[in-house]
Design a protein around this motif. Structure first.
Motif, PDB file in Angstrom:
ATOM      1  N   GLY A  48       0.814  -1.220   0.000  1.00  0.00           N
ATOM      2  CA  GLY A  48       0.000   0.000   0.000  1.00  0.00           C
ATOM      3  C   GLY A  48       0.841   1.261   0.000  1.00  0.00           C
ATOM      4  O   GLY A  48       0.571   2.206  -0.744  1.00  0.00           O
ATOM      5  N   VAL A  49       1.882   1.296   0.823  1.00  0.00           N
ATOM      6  CA  VAL A  49       2.749   2.477   0.896  1.00  0.00           C
ATOM      7  C   VAL A  49       3.461   2.703  -0.434  1.00  0.00           C
ATOM      8  O   VAL A  49       3.543   3.836  -0.928  1.00  0.00           O
ATOM      9  N   LEU A  50       3.968   1.648  -1.046  1.00  0.00           N
ATOM     10  CA  LEU A  50       4.650   1.792  -2.338  1.00  0.00           C
ATOM     11  C   LEU A  50       3.688   2.266  -3.423  1.00  0.00           C
ATOM     12  O   LEU A  50       4.060   3.069  -4.285  1.00  0.00           O
ATOM     13  N   GLU A  51       2.448   1.805  -3.390  1.00  0.00           N
ATOM     14  CA  GLU A  51       1.449   2.258  -4.360  1.00  0.00           C
ATOM     15  C   GLU A  51       1.076   3.722  -4.131  1.00  0.00           C
ATOM     16  O   GLU A  51       0.856   4.471  -5.087  1.00  0.00           O
ATOM     17  N   VAL A  52       1.027   4.145  -2.869  1.00  0.00           N
ATOM     18  CA  VAL A  52       0.745   5.553  -2.565  1.00  0.00           C
ATOM     19  C   VAL A  52       1.867   6.435  -3.112  1.00  0.00           C
ATOM     20  O   VAL A  52       1.616   7.455  -3.755  1.00  0.00           O
ATOM     21  N   PHE A  53       3.109   6.049  -2.876  1.00  0.00           N
ATOM     22  CA  PHE A  53       4.233   6.839  -3.385  1.00  0.00           C
ATOM     23  C   PHE A  53       4.266   6.863  -4.911  1.00  0.00           C
ATOM     24  O   PHE A  53       4.689   7.843  -5.510  1.00  0.00           O
ATOM     25  N   ALA A  54       3.815   5.789  -5.541  1.00  0.00           N
ATOM     26  CA  ALA A  54       3.791   5.740  -7.000  1.00  0.00           C
ATOM     27  C   ALA A  54       2.632   6.554  -7.575  1.00  0.00           C
ATOM     28  O   ALA A  54       2.595   6.819  -8.775  1.00  0.00           O
ATOM     29  N   GLY A  55       1.668   6.922  -6.743  1.00  0.00           N
ATOM     30  CA  GLY A  55       0.542   7.739  -7.190  1.00  0.00           C
ATOM     31  C   GLY A  55      -0.641   6.965  -7.711  1.00  0.00           C
ATOM     32  O   GLY A  55      -1.533   7.536  -8.328  1.00  0.00           O
ATOM     33  N   VAL A  56      -0.683   5.647  -7.471  1.00  0.00           N
ATOM     34  CA  VAL A  56      -1.804   4.850  -7.978  1.00  0.00           C
ATOM     35  C   VAL A  56      -2.796   4.466  -6.879  1.00  0.00           C
ATOM     36  O   VAL A  56      -3.769   3.777  -7.139  1.00  0.00           O
ATOM     37  N   GLU A  58      -4.766   6.176  -3.239  1.00  0.00           N
ATOM     38  CA  GLU A  58      -4.973   7.336  -2.374  1.00  0.00           C
ATOM     39  C   GLU A  58      -4.459   7.034  -0.979  1.00  0.00           C
ATOM     40  O   GLU A  58      -4.672   5.936  -0.450  1.00  0.00           O
ATOM     41  N   VAL A  59      -3.814   8.003  -0.372  1.00  0.00           N
ATOM     42  CA  VAL A  59      -3.270   7.806   0.970  1.00  0.00           C
ATOM     43  C   VAL A  59      -4.378   7.570   1.994  1.00  0.00           C
ATOM     44  O   VAL A  59      -4.177   6.895   3.004  1.00  0.00           O
ATOM     45  N   VAL A  75       1.286  11.565   4.308  1.00  0.00           N
ATOM     46  CA  VAL A  75       0.644  12.544   3.427  1.00  0.00           C
ATOM     47  C   VAL A  75       1.676  13.562   2.942  1.00  0.00           C
ATOM     48  O   VAL A  75       1.738  13.888   1.749  1.00  0.00           O
ATOM     49  N   THR A  76       2.524  14.034   3.842  1.00  0.00           N
ATOM     50  CA  THR A  76       3.549  15.010   3.472  1.00  0.00           C
ATOM     51  C   THR A  76       4.509  14.422   2.445  1.00  0.00           C
ATOM     52  O   THR A  76       4.817  15.049   1.422  1.00  0.00           O
ATOM     53  N   ARG A  77       4.974  13.212   2.706  1.00  0.00           N
ATOM     54  CA  ARG A  77       5.925  12.572   1.778  1.00  0.00           C
ATOM     55  C   ARG A  77       5.257  12.265   0.436  1.00  0.00           C
ATOM     56  O   ARG A  77       5.879  12.380  -0.620  1.00  0.00           O
ATOM     57  N   THR A  78       3.996  11.894   0.466  1.00  0.00           N
ATOM     58  CA  THR A  78       3.258  11.613  -0.777  1.00  0.00           C
ATOM     59  C   THR A  78       3.109  12.879  -1.611  1.00  0.00           C
ATOM     60  O   THR A  78       3.254  12.845  -2.836  1.00  0.00           O
ATOM     61  N   LEU A  80       5.128  15.407  -1.675  1.00  0.00           N
ATOM     62  CA  LEU A  80       6.440  15.678  -2.277  1.00  0.00           C
ATOM     63  C   LEU A  80       6.685  14.776  -3.490  1.00  0.00           C
ATOM     64  O   LEU A  80       7.187  15.237  -4.523  1.00  0.00           O
ATOM     65  N   ALA A  81       6.330  13.507  -3.367  1.00  0.00           N
ATOM     66  CA  ALA A  81       6.514  12.571  -4.486  1.00  0.00           C
ATOM     67  C   ALA A  81       5.632  12.965  -5.668  1.00  0.00           C
ATOM     68  O   ALA A  81       6.057  12.886  -6.827  1.00  0.00           O
ATOM     69  N   THR A  82       4.431  13.415  -5.390  1.00  0.00           N
ATOM     70  CA  THR A  82       3.511  13.835  -6.451  1.00  0.00           C
ATOM     71  C   THR A  82       4.056  15.058  -7.179  1.00  0.00           C
ATOM     72  O   THR A  82       4.032  15.128  -8.412  1.00  0.00           O
ATOM     73  N   ARG A  83       4.572  16.025  -6.423  1.00  0.00           N
ATOM     74  CA  ARG A  83       5.143  17.222  -7.042  1.00  0.00           C
ATOM     75  C   ARG A  83       6.381  16.889  -7.875  1.00  0.00           C
ATOM     76  O   ARG A  83       6.586  17.448  -8.951  1.00  0.00           O
ATOM     77  N   ALA A  84       7.200  15.969  -7.377  1.00  0.00           N
ATOM     78  CA  ALA A  84       8.400  15.575  -8.120  1.00  0.00           C
ATOM     79  C   ALA A  84       8.021  14.898  -9.432  1.00  0.00           C
ATOM     80  O   ALA A  84       8.631  15.173 -10.474  1.00  0.00           O
ATOM     81  N   ARG A  85       7.004  14.025  -9.395  1.00  0.00           N
ATOM     82  CA  ARG A  85       6.532  13.375 -10.630  1.00  0.00           C
ATOM     83  C   ARG A  85       5.986  14.407 -11.607  1.00  0.00           C
ATOM     84  O   ARG A  85       6.242  14.356 -12.809  1.00  0.00           O
TER      85      ARG A  85
END
Length: 146
Positions: A48-56, A58-59, A75-78, A80-85
């Protein structure tokens, strides 16, 4: 008017302190013997955590598995990952990971600290997790993706 059975006394609500009421409704620790095996929970949480970071995913879908503090940090780390993508122009895609191993230790009753080693297409990563038994189920109190 209803009466109480002999030998029992009801404590009026007014005489209970707010600390007693808050403690009653707070999350209650659960001993290890009353909890299911932690490994399936750790494996599902890692996916679940890896899928959240990948953006597929919802947290919010992981909220029931996390304490409030761990949820906020995820949520904060997600974000950041979304903005980087978004900055790189990379679309979210489902990750292909294989869980290689789960190493767990129990420093105290109802607490498990674990490392889940995951192999992905580009590199091998580890998720360090601390889970605690609360209200009859496991909840993650700390997560760190290494």
């Amino acid at each position: 008017m209803a009466t109480t059975p002999a030998g029992t006394a009801r404590v009026p609500y007014a005489s209970r302190s707010s600390a007693q009421v808050a403690e009653f409704f707070a999350p209650q620790r659960t001993p290890s013997i009353a909890l299911p095996a932690p490994e399936p929970f750790l494996r599902n949480l890692t996916v679940g955590v890896l899928e959240v970071f990948a953006g597929v995913r919802e947290v919010d879908q992981l909220a029931r598995w996390l304490t409030e503090d761990a949820y906020r940090k995820l949520v904060t780390r997600t974000n950041l990952a979304t903005r980087a993508r978004s900055a790189r122009g990379v679309a979210a895609k489902r990750p292909v990971h294989t869980i290689m191993s789960v190493h767990e230790s129990s420093p105290a009753d109802g607490i498990v600290e674990a490392v889940v080693v995951v192999r992905g297409p580009a590199r091998t990563r580890a998720l360090a997790v601390r889970i605690e038994g609360m209200d009859g189920r496991w909840r993650a109190t700390s997560l760190a993706l290494l």
